[in-house]
Structures are given as C-alpha cells and as structure tokens.
Design a protein around this motif. Structure first.
Motif, PDB file in Angstrom:
ATOM      1  N   ASP A  82       0.839  -1.206   0.000  1.00  0.00           N
ATOM      2  CA  ASP A  82       0.000   0.000   0.000  1.00  0.00           C
ATOM      3  C   ASP A  82       0.870   1.252   0.000  1.00  0.00           C
ATOM      4  N   ALA A  91      -6.585 -12.345  -4.055  1.00  0.00           N
ATOM      5  CA  ALA A  91      -6.891 -11.767  -2.739  1.00  0.00           C
ATOM      6  C   ALA A  91      -5.776 -10.832  -2.270  1.00  0.00           C
ATOM      7  N   GLU A 141      -6.766  -7.241  -2.830  1.00  0.00           N
ATOM      8  CA  GLU A 141      -8.153  -6.865  -2.479  1.00  0.00           C
ATOM      9  C   GLU A 141      -8.221  -5.501  -1.793  1.00  0.00           C
ATOM     10  N   TYR A 142      -7.219  -5.182  -0.951  1.00  0.00           N
ATOM     11  CA  TYR A 142      -7.277  -3.945  -0.161  1.00  0.00           C
ATOM     12  C   TYR A 142      -6.476  -2.792  -0.767  1.00  0.00           C
ATOM     13  N   VAL A 143      -6.016  -2.943  -2.009  1.00  0.00           N
ATOM     14  CA  VAL A 143      -5.308  -1.836  -2.667  1.00  0.00           C
ATOM     15  C   VAL A 143      -5.951  -1.423  -3.992  1.00  0.00           C
ATOM     16  N   LEU A 144      -7.173  -1.869  -4.234  1.00  0.00           N
ATOM     17  CA  LEU A 144      -7.823  -1.555  -5.522  1.00  0.00           C
ATOM     18  C   LEU A 144      -7.958  -0.060  -5.742  1.00  0.00           C
ATOM     19  N   ASP A 145      -8.077   0.697  -4.675  1.00  0.00           N
ATOM     20  CA  ASP A 145      -8.228   2.145  -4.849  1.00  0.00           C
ATOM     21  C   ASP A 145      -6.887   2.880  -4.874  1.00  0.00           C
ATOM     22  N   ARG A 146      -5.805   2.070  -4.843  1.00  0.00           N
ATOM     23  CA  ARG A 146      -4.469   2.662  -4.935  1.00  0.00           C
ATOM     24  C   ARG A 146      -3.852   2.447  -6.325  1.00  0.00           C
ATOM     25  N   ARG A 204     -14.339   0.422 -11.595  1.00  0.00           N
ATOM     26  CA  ARG A 204     -13.188   1.275 -11.281  1.00  0.00           C
ATOM     27  C   ARG A 204     -12.354   1.534 -12.543  1.00  0.00           C
TER      28      ARG A 204
END
Ligand code: DX5
Ligand code: ZN
Length: 245
Positions: free
Chosen positions: A100, A124, A127-132, A168
C-alpha cells in the motif's frame, strides 16, 4: 465502460544492441505502450536493465513507458524510474511487506501505479489496494524470461480480477506467453492490455512488427465479441481449450 485494447510490446525481446532503433520501430509499427521489463537477478533469476537505460531510450518515442519492476527492494528505486521517464510504474505484490505504501509513493511521484501478481499469488493479495492502483498486471509466466509458454491456469484469475475491478478506472494487463493464438481467450477472460515480447519482435523490423502487433490486436478484439452460432438465437463463446496453446 470497456477500455479499448492496448498492445504493449516488451522490449526484453528487442535487439539490445539497437534498442533505440527497435523502440522507434515498434512505435511506428503501432505499439500503444512500451513495456519495459526491469529485472534485478534477485526477485527474478535474470538481470535486464535499470533506470539509466529507461532515461537513455526515453527520447526514442513519446508513447507511454509501462515500466514493470521485477525487483526487490523496490521503494528505494521508485523516484529514479519516475525521473528517468516512466509513465506507469508497476511493482510486484510479492516484492515487499508494504505494498500500500509503495503504491501511494508511485502516485505521489505523479505517475500511474500498477501492481503485478506472480502465477502462484491469488487475487486476494490486491483486495485492499484496488483504490491505490491504475493497473493490475497478471503474470501468465513465471517472471524472468521472455519466450515462455502461456500458463492457462491464470485465466480464472483474470476473470476474478475483472469482477473485482467492477467499474473502477483500472486497466487489466496480462504479461507472458501472449500470442495471436491466445489473445482472444485472454481478452475474453477480461484483459484489456496485452504485453507481448517474442510474439512482436519476430521477423525483421517495423513492417514485420506491425503485422505481429496487428494480428494480436485483431485476435484480442475477436475475443470480446460473442460468437453467434448458425441458427442460434444466443451468442456462444469459443471454447478456451481451442485457443490456449
Ligand atoms: C517476463 C516478462 C514478460 C516477458 C514477455 O518476466 O515480464 O514481459 O518479457 O515476453 P514474452 O511475450 O516473450 O513471453
Ligand atoms: Zn513484464
């Protein structure tokens, strides 16, 4: 909204003795982006080139430099590649513990941020960096060398990542073993950006390169169009096994 197909030849397959000329040739041959494979002999078992080479070839074309960093550690080199002329900087999810932060650092340098996954890494992991990210790069070979065979096991990952992206503004890039023979199934799975090295840099110069790029592009576009079977009311898709070598 569906992105138009982008073809990004990998200069790893170019003649390094004439790299500037080779880049001008694929620019003239219709390459949309120039894919620059940076390898450190540590993250991958091969060494290619660094930021100084990116800087040296930058004047050869105005096309997007799509820089794929197969290096670790990576954070300490981001600024050098940004200053050298990279437009997109892609790091591997496997290259360090703070993905991140790496992606934020790329955007802070004013560049588009990409993340790449090796074949064994599940979707997976991002999964938590799609908006980066502005780009997700799925490796369809084990990174390090051009000319390898496409890993069909990655098609399901491409499909799953296409679903994760949703609406996105993220490009889905595929890299490794892509040819005119499998570009349709790769695009059908959801990729919109295709890297190709050995499938582009074959033959002798710009005219052959143009034919190679066009063949991959036409094949990829065909994979996006549902196939109407004679007499069938609904479109059917070509079976994957027929397309992946
Ligand atoms: C491999 C590189 C790929 C490779 C593609 O680690 O990341 O970009 O150069 O080359 P081909 O298209 O020949 O597999
Ligand atoms: Zn690459």
């Amino acid at each position: 909204m569906t992105n138009e197909i982008i073809i990004a030849p990998s200069i790893l397959a170019a003649n390094f003795a004439r790299l500037g000329e080779e880049i001008a040739a694929i620019d003239a041959a219709g390459a949309d982006w120039i894919h620059c494979d940076v390898m450190d002999g540590h993250f991958v078992p091969n060494i290619s080139f660094g930021a100084d080479v990116i800087k040296a070839i930058r004047p050869s074309t105005s096309k997007t430099f799509d820089v794929h960093l197969m290096i670790t550690p990576v954070d300490c080199y981001l600024e050098a590649f940004a200053k050298a002329g990279a437009d997109i900087i892609t790091v591997h999810a496997e290259a360090g513990p703070h993905l991140d932060r790496s992606l934020q650092a790329i955007r802070a340098l004013g560049k588009k941020a990409g993340v790449s996954l090796c074949p064994a890494t599940p979707e997976a992991a991002i999964e938590y960096v799609l908006d980066r990210v502005d780009l997700i790069l799925v490796m369809t070979v084990n990174p390090g060398f051009g000319g390898q065979s496409f890993l069909g096991s990655q098609l399901e990952k491409i499909r799953r990542i296409r679903a994760m992206i949703g609406d996105r503004p993220i490009r889905l890039e595929v890299d490794g073993g892509v040819t005119r023979d499998n570009a349709a199934v790769v695009a059908a799975a959801g990729a919109d950006t295709l890297v190709a090295g050995s499938a582009v840099f074959r033959g002798n110069g710009s005219a052959d390169y143009a034919n190679n790029i066009a063949a991959i592009r036409v094949a990829a576009e065909s994979g996006r169009v549902p196939k109407l079977q004679y007499g069938s009311a609904s479109p059917v898709r070509t079976s994957e096994s027929e397309l992946v070598r």
